[in-house]
Design a protein around this motif. Structure first.
Motif, PDB file in Angstrom:
ATOM      1  N   LEU A 369       5.103   4.050  -0.952  1.00 11.75           N
ATOM      2  CA  LEU A 369       6.014   2.993  -0.517  1.00 11.75           C
ATOM      3  C   LEU A 369       5.278   1.667  -0.376  1.00 11.75           C
ATOM      4  CD1 LEU A 369       8.130   4.940   2.136  1.00 11.75           C
ATOM      5  CD2 LEU A 369       8.733   4.396  -0.239  1.00 11.75           C
ATOM      6  N   LEU A 370       4.041   1.719   0.112  1.00 14.90           N
ATOM      7  CA  LEU A 370       3.247   0.497   0.259  1.00 14.90           C
ATOM      8  C   LEU A 370       2.899  -0.088  -1.101  1.00 14.90           C
ATOM      9  CD1 LEU A 370       1.735  -1.434   2.148  1.00 14.90           C
ATOM     10  CD2 LEU A 370      -0.230   0.123   2.020  1.00 14.90           C
ATOM     11  N   SER A 371       2.463   0.742  -2.029  1.00 16.92           N
ATOM     12  CA  SER A 371       2.035   0.223  -3.334  1.00 16.92           C
ATOM     13  C   SER A 371       3.204  -0.332  -4.136  1.00 16.92           C
ATOM     14  CB  SER A 371       1.313   1.313  -4.130  1.00 16.92           C
ATOM     15  OG  SER A 371       2.170   2.385  -4.432  1.00 16.92           O
ATOM     16  N   THR A 372       4.346   0.365  -4.115  1.00 14.08           N
ATOM     17  CA  THR A 372       5.494  -0.155  -4.871  1.00 14.08           C
ATOM     18  C   THR A 372       6.065  -1.400  -4.207  1.00 14.08           C
ATOM     19  OG1 THR A 372       6.891   1.469  -3.706  1.00 14.08           O
ATOM     20  CG2 THR A 372       6.145   2.030  -5.923  1.00 14.08           C
ATOM     21  N   GLY A 373       5.969  -1.463  -2.864  1.00 15.18           N
ATOM     22  CA  GLY A 373       6.418  -2.669  -2.188  1.00 15.18           C
ATOM     23  C   GLY A 373       5.558  -3.881  -2.495  1.00 15.18           C
ATOM     24  N   LEU A 374       4.259  -3.618  -2.708  1.00  9.04           N
ATOM     25  CA  LEU A 374       3.338  -4.717  -3.020  1.00  9.04           C
ATOM     26  C   LEU A 374       3.276  -5.049  -4.507  1.00  9.04           C
ATOM     27  CD1 LEU A 374       0.331  -3.714  -0.718  1.00  9.04           C
ATOM     28  CD2 LEU A 374       1.942  -5.593  -0.344  1.00  9.04           C
ATOM     29  N   SER A 375       3.855  -4.200  -5.348  1.00 10.11           N
ATOM     30  CA  SER A 375       3.682  -4.342  -6.801  1.00 10.11           C
ATOM     31  C   SER A 375       4.286  -5.636  -7.353  1.00 10.11           C
ATOM     32  CB  SER A 375       4.303  -3.143  -7.530  1.00 10.11           C
ATOM     33  OG  SER A 375       5.694  -3.068  -7.266  1.00 10.11           O
ATOM     34  N   GLU A 376       5.258  -6.192  -6.640  1.00  9.72           N
ATOM     35  CA  GLU A 376       5.851  -7.450  -7.102  1.00  9.72           C
ATOM     36  C   GLU A 376       5.069  -8.669  -6.612  1.00  9.72           C
ATOM     37  OE1 GLU A 376       9.931  -7.494  -5.998  1.00  9.72           O
ATOM     38  OE2 GLU A 376      10.459  -5.718  -7.205  1.00  9.72           O
ATOM     39  N   HIS A 377       4.068  -8.448  -5.760  1.00 10.53           N
ATOM     40  CA  HIS A 377       3.313  -9.567  -5.184  1.00 10.53           C
ATOM     41  C   HIS A 377       1.832  -9.541  -5.571  1.00 10.53           C
ATOM     42  CE1 HIS A 377       6.888 -10.252  -2.705  1.00 10.53           C
ATOM     43  NE2 HIS A 377       6.834  -8.958  -2.356  1.00 10.53           N
ATOM     44  N   LEU A 378       1.295  -8.371  -5.882  1.00 10.66           N
ATOM     45  CA  LEU A 378      -0.111  -8.237  -6.249  1.00 10.66           C
ATOM     46  C   LEU A 378      -0.220  -7.637  -7.642  1.00 10.66           C
ATOM     47  CD1 LEU A 378      -1.513  -6.757  -2.894  1.00 10.66           C
ATOM     48  CD2 LEU A 378      -1.578  -9.154  -3.645  1.00 10.66           C
ATOM     49  N   SER A 379      -1.336  -7.890  -8.297  1.00  6.28           N
ATOM     50  CA  SER A 379      -1.532  -7.332  -9.627  1.00  6.28           C
ATOM     51  C   SER A 379      -1.827  -5.846  -9.544  1.00  6.28           C
ATOM     52  CB  SER A 379      -2.680  -8.055 -10.343  1.00  6.28           C
ATOM     53  OG  SER A 379      -3.926  -7.692  -9.769  1.00  6.28           O
ATOM     54  N   LEU A 380      -1.412  -5.111 -10.571  1.00 10.22           N
ATOM     55  CA  LEU A 380      -1.675  -3.683 -10.616  1.00 10.22           C
ATOM     56  C   LEU A 380      -3.177  -3.406 -10.594  1.00 10.22           C
ATOM     57  CD1 LEU A 380       0.904  -2.322 -13.242  1.00 10.22           C
ATOM     58  CD2 LEU A 380       0.988  -2.121 -10.757  1.00 10.22           C
ATOM     59  N   THR A 381      -3.951  -4.254 -11.246  1.00 13.10           N
ATOM     60  CA  THR A 381      -5.395  -4.038 -11.330  1.00 13.10           C
ATOM     61  C   THR A 381      -6.029  -3.997  -9.941  1.00 13.10           C
ATOM     62  OG1 THR A 381      -5.553  -5.084 -13.507  1.00 13.10           O
ATOM     63  CG2 THR A 381      -7.571  -4.972 -12.186  1.00 13.10           C
ATOM     64  N   TRP A 382      -5.709  -5.006  -9.111  1.00 12.53           N
ATOM     65  CA  TRP A 382      -6.325  -5.063  -7.788  1.00 12.53           C
ATOM     66  C   TRP A 382      -5.860  -3.912  -6.909  1.00 12.53           C
ATOM     67  CZ3 TRP A 382     -10.582  -7.407  -6.952  1.00 12.53           C
ATOM     68  CH2 TRP A 382     -10.895  -8.572  -7.673  1.00 12.53           C
ATOM     69  N   MET A 383      -4.614  -3.535  -7.027  1.00 14.43           N
ATOM     70  CA  MET A 383      -4.129  -2.426  -6.210  1.00 14.43           C
ATOM     71  C   MET A 383      -4.771  -1.105  -6.640  1.00 14.43           C
ATOM     72  SD  MET A 383      -0.125  -3.101  -5.310  1.00 14.43           S
ATOM     73  CE  MET A 383       0.467  -3.181  -6.986  1.00 14.43           C
ATOM     74  N   LEU A 384      -4.963  -0.921  -7.927  1.00 12.58           N
ATOM     75  CA  LEU A 384      -5.613   0.296  -8.414  1.00 12.58           C
ATOM     76  C   LEU A 384      -7.072   0.346  -7.973  1.00 12.58           C
ATOM     77  CD1 LEU A 384      -3.984   0.418 -11.942  1.00 12.58           C
ATOM     78  CD2 LEU A 384      -3.753   2.187 -10.190  1.00 12.58           C
ATOM     79  N   LEU A 385      -7.745  -0.794  -7.975  1.00  9.42           N
ATOM     80  CA  LEU A 385      -9.136  -0.822  -7.515  1.00  9.42           C
ATOM     81  C   LEU A 385      -9.227  -0.585  -6.010  1.00  9.42           C
ATOM     82  CD1 LEU A 385     -10.592  -3.774  -9.653  1.00  9.42           C
ATOM     83  CD2 LEU A 385     -10.880  -1.303  -9.993  1.00  9.42           C
ATOM     84  N   ALA A 386      -8.230  -1.045  -5.264  1.00  4.94           N
ATOM     85  CA  ALA A 386      -8.194  -0.754  -3.835  1.00  4.94           C
ATOM     86  C   ALA A 386      -8.007   0.743  -3.592  1.00  4.94           C
ATOM     87  CB  ALA A 386      -7.061  -1.538  -3.168  1.00  4.94           C
ATOM     88  N   ALA A 387      -7.164   1.374  -4.410  1.00  4.06           N
ATOM     89  CA  ALA A 387      -6.979   2.828  -4.313  1.00  4.06           C
ATOM     90  C   ALA A 387      -8.284   3.556  -4.621  1.00  4.06           C
ATOM     91  CB  ALA A 387      -5.880   3.277  -5.276  1.00  4.06           C
ATOM     92  N   SER A 388      -9.006   3.056  -5.615  1.00  5.15           N
ATOM     93  CA  SER A 388     -10.295   3.653  -5.964  1.00  5.15           C
ATOM     94  C   SER A 388     -11.278   3.539  -4.808  1.00  5.15           C
ATOM     95  CB  SER A 388     -10.870   2.971  -7.206  1.00  5.15           C
ATOM     96  OG  SER A 388     -12.141   3.492  -7.531  1.00  5.15           O
ATOM     97  N   ALA A 389     -11.267   2.398  -4.121  1.00  8.78           N
ATOM     98  CA  ALA A 389     -12.171   2.207  -2.975  1.00  8.78           C
ATOM     99  C   ALA A 389     -11.893   3.238  -1.879  1.00  8.78           C
ATOM    100  CB  ALA A 389     -12.015   0.789  -2.430  1.00  8.78           C
ATOM    101  N   CYS A 390     -10.621   3.533  -1.634  1.00 14.31           N
ATOM    102  CA  CYS A 390     -10.281   4.574  -0.648  1.00 14.31           C
ATOM    103  C   CYS A 390     -10.843   5.924  -1.085  1.00 14.31           C
ATOM    104  CB  CYS A 390      -8.764   4.667  -0.495  1.00 14.31           C
ATOM    105  SG  CYS A 390      -8.001   3.282   0.360  1.00 14.31           S
ATOM    106  N   GLY A 391     -10.740   6.206  -2.374  1.00 11.58           N
ATOM    107  CA  GLY A 391     -11.278   7.458  -2.886  1.00 11.58           C
ATOM    108  C   GLY A 391     -12.781   7.565  -2.706  1.00 11.58           C
ATOM    109  N   TRP A 392     -13.494   6.466  -2.932  1.00 17.12           N
ATOM    110  CA  TRP A 392     -14.952   6.490  -2.775  1.00 17.12           C
ATOM    111  C   TRP A 392     -15.345   6.629  -1.302  1.00 17.12           C
ATOM    112  CZ3 TRP A 392     -17.468   8.110  -6.540  1.00 17.12           C
ATOM    113  CH2 TRP A 392     -17.199   7.718  -7.865  1.00 17.12           C
ATOM    114  N   ILE A 393     -14.568   6.043  -0.397  1.00 12.84           N
ATOM    115  CA  ILE A 393     -14.846   6.217   1.036  1.00 12.84           C
ATOM    116  C   ILE A 393     -14.718   7.698   1.409  1.00 12.84           C
ATOM    117  CG2 ILE A 393     -13.986   5.734   3.366  1.00 12.84           C
ATOM    118  CD1 ILE A 393     -13.196   2.939   2.341  1.00 12.84           C
ATOM    119  N   GLY A 394     -13.649   8.344   0.923  1.00 14.37           N
ATOM    120  CA  GLY A 394     -13.473   9.765   1.190  1.00 14.37           C
ATOM    121  C   GLY A 394     -14.596  10.606   0.616  1.00 14.37           C
TER     122      GLY A 394
END
Length: 413
Positions: A369-394
């Motif tokens: 819900l957060l990513s689709t809500g932000l998809s009209e305001h942020l680029s897909l590239t930056w959101m995907l890289l943010a998701a990757s950062a969460c994965g690396w923290i885990g």
């Protein structure tokens, strides 16, 4: 020995494993049911959101569809407590699955985005009932020394079927629309769970004392007293959030950005199921023979790599590569997490697994819900890289926690 007092019980040698006739029967039933389930798996997990998008679903509706599996699992601890009190997990697996799989007729008959969303929410609410029950059921189906390999072999066979089926479903939907695949998936899914219901469970002595009623605080006390389990839940919370945050973005990139046809989407799923198949074959053996933490580490890291590939690539080739690694990660999470919980909390598998599922429900509801809500305001590239950062923290959290646990165990020795 599975049953005390029966040391001369017949044993069979199958695929290099010594097992009882009951276990061999269950393995064959599980295999047949999983192969029949393959069509349903392909349609509901790989094509349901693309079908909805092609029927006019908005990005918000796509986010709801991606969040539905997680939202249905938030009540898992309650259902796990009920299953533990009743002591008969099989009905909690079979009945919700049967009803849920038949519900997939609805979007086939009424192909509107709203119907897809409602169907997904009801279906995954039912899956929230069966998921902790399945974790409690499997120890009654397979003995611990064979569980990883048998689960891996069964899923490997299912993955082998899903490779050509992914392309076939994409081609079928491209030529005649999604109704045919949805109806066929619903029928095959119902038949497979009815077959699964014929498995024979290990007989256990009747309990004299009923388990306590559902108490979430007591369940969390179980986690706090088990450091490796707490580290595992923390690591999967970060990596899993990144995966669920990115999940609808993968579908949006494929359909709305790259404009892939159903046939091309089918090819990406072929890559996914090929990796899934090979990983099931390898991971099942690794889980039974080596320290399970190394296998889990690879699965957690996969959820960091996939969104990074999508974000930096943004091409059809990147989608293929992402699906390959996603298949590796999901195969390990599928059987690896269950195997890890079986070893860390014997006898309380359903309860502990339900906590994992509840956390998945929280992150899996918020993430899409957060990513689709932000998809009209942020680029897909930056959101995907943010998701990757969460994965690396885990991933790093799991590495650090595993080292501390190993050091503590060595000091205790």
């Amino acid at each position: 020995m599975e049953t005390e007092g029966r040391p001369n019980r017949a044993r069979l040698l199958k695929f290099g494993m010594v097992m009882s006739p009951r276990v061999w029967l269950n393995a064959r039933i599980d295999l047949a049911a999983s192969v029949l389930f393959s069509l349903f798996n392909v349609v509901i997990n790989q094509f349901f959101i693309p079908f909805a998008l092609k029927q006019g679903a908005t990005y918000t509706q796509a986010g709801l569809l991606a969040a539905a599996p997680a939202l249905g699992l938030i009540l898992s601890p309650f259902w796990a407590g009920l299953v533990e009190r009743v002591g008969r997990p099989k009905p909690f697996v079979v009945i919700p699955n049967l009803i849920g799989r038949l519900l997939i007729f609805l979007p086939a008959l009424f192909p509107h985005p709203e119907v897809y969303v409602i169907t997904a929410f009801v279906f995954h609410f039912l899956m929230g009932i069966q998921a902790p029950a399945y974790a409690a059921l499997i120890p009654k189906v397979y003995p611990p020394d064979l569980r990883g390999r048998l689960m891996g072999y069964v899923r490997m066979a299912s993955g082998l079927v899903m490779i050509p089926m992914s392309y076939a479903v994409g081609f079928w939907a491209e030529s005649s629309g999604p109704s045919g695949p949805l109806i066929a998936a619903s029928i095959m899914g119902a038949v497979s769970i009815l077959l699964f219901d014929t498995m024979k469970l290990r007989k256990e002595p009747r309990r004299q004392i009923s388990p306590p009623r559902f108490n979430l605080r007591n369940q969390w006390d179980l986690v706090r007293s088990n450091r490796p389990l707490a580290v595992f839940l923390g690591a999967t919370m970060f990596a899993g959030f990144g995966n669920m945050f990115a999940n609808p973005l993968y579908q949006i990139m494929q359909v709305s950005v790259l404009g892939l046809s159903n046939t091309e989407i089918g090819l990406t799923r072929v890559a996914y199921f090929t990796a899934l198949l090979l990983t099931y074959l390898i991971a099942g053996r690794l889980l039974d023979r080596f320290d399970i933490r190394y296998t889990l580490l690879a699965g957690i890291a996969a959820y960091a790599i996939v969104p990074m590939i999508y974000g930096l690539g943004g091409t059809f080739s990147a989608v293929i590569a992402g699906n390959l690694i996603q298949g590796i990660g999901e195969a390990i999470w599928d059987i690896g997490i269950l195997a890890f919980i079986f070893r860390l909390a014997p006898g309380r598998e359903g309860i502990v697994f339900s906590i994992h599922l509840m956390l998945f429900g929280i992150r899996g509801t918020i993430g899409p819900l957060l990513s689709t809500g932000l998809s009209e305001h942020l680029s897909l590239t930056w959101m995907l890289l943010a998701a990757s950062a969460c994965g690396w923290i885990g991933t790093l959290l799991f590495v650090a926690g595993s080292r501390k646990s190993s050091a503590a165990a060595a000091a205790a020795d």
